[in-house]
Design an enzyme around this catalytic site. Sequence first.
Site, PDB file in Angstrom:
ATOM      1  N   ASP A 286       0.836  -1.285   0.104  1.00 36.93           N
ATOM      2  CA  ASP A 286      -0.142   0.057  -0.076  1.00 36.93           C
ATOM      3  C   ASP A 286       1.031   1.188  -0.140  1.00 36.93           C
ATOM      4  O   ASP A 286       0.337   2.494   0.212  1.00 36.93           O
ATOM      5  CB  ASP A 286      -0.813  -0.120   1.207  1.00 36.93           C
ATOM      6  CG  ASP A 286      -0.338  -0.105   2.582  1.00 36.93           C
ATOM      7  OD1 ASP A 286       1.007  -0.129   2.705  1.00 36.93           O
ATOM      8  OD2 ASP A 286      -0.844  -0.048   3.498  1.00 36.93           O
TER       9      ASP A 286
ATOM     10  N   LYS B 261      -0.153  20.785   8.797  1.00 31.97           N
ATOM     11  CA  LYS B 261       0.346  19.330   8.849  1.00 31.97           C
ATOM     12  C   LYS B 261       1.905  19.478   8.331  1.00 31.97           C
ATOM     13  O   LYS B 261       2.324  18.851   7.217  1.00 31.97           O
ATOM     14  CB  LYS B 261      -0.484  18.635   7.789  1.00 31.97           C
ATOM     15  CG  LYS B 261      -1.754  18.445   8.378  1.00 31.97           C
ATOM     16  CD  LYS B 261      -2.723  17.640   7.539  1.00 31.97           C
ATOM     17  CE  LYS B 261      -4.002  17.384   7.888  1.00 31.97           C
ATOM     18  NZ  LYS B 261      -4.867  16.677   7.330  1.00 31.97           N
TER      19      LYS B 261
END
Length: 228
Positions: free
Chosen positions: A109, A153
């Site tokens: 992934d 972030k």
Amino acid sequence: MHAVILAGGFGKRLRPLTDDRPKPLIEVAGKPIIEWQILHFKRYGISSFIFLTGYKWDVLAEWVSKNEKRLKISAYFSIEEEPLGTGGALKKVKEILGEQNEFIVTNGDVVTNLDFSKMDVKESVATIALVPLKSPYGIVETKDGLITSFREKPVLENYMINAGVYMMSPKIFDLLPDRGDVEKATFPKLAEAGQLKGAKFKDVYWRSIDTLKDIEEASSELPQVIPS
């Protein structure tokens, strides 16, 4: 060199997208995750792939068989009838990988453009690719009790995380469990013995596709960082 892709997980956090396919076949920017991985590996001359599969393995095998010629790769499959963990799954393919050359392992992934040539297993059994931690939250900076700025972030350069990409020596097979994860059962032992290296990558693209938001954001980013 072989590339081993750990593709046996259930992808529960991406349901219902994973109801009919394994996680590596989730599409990002018009291509399955696994195709982005293959394209990047091929930039380093790697065209031999071993897929460690479990959940919906037949769907993955069908996709690979249909695209193997187009992508100019050779593919091997190892199928888990029951979950063995990453360590147990790797141990099953010892005969395919052989006892002479190192090999690369990646989670199914992960999408990244990191430079595999900067990883080696000289004087070690394995090397883990490390990337800076991207904060999942915005950062608030203060001085003397007053808020001075907001950072949305940010990448925390001083905190490195496991990128889910490993270079391994065949010596690793002597330390793999029959059942269990290499990250928990093997890496701590190697670290204690001074046989586990970390290759730091700071100016690279890296993302683990775990949520619908990851798919959305990666769809706008990947075409710019991994050539088709």
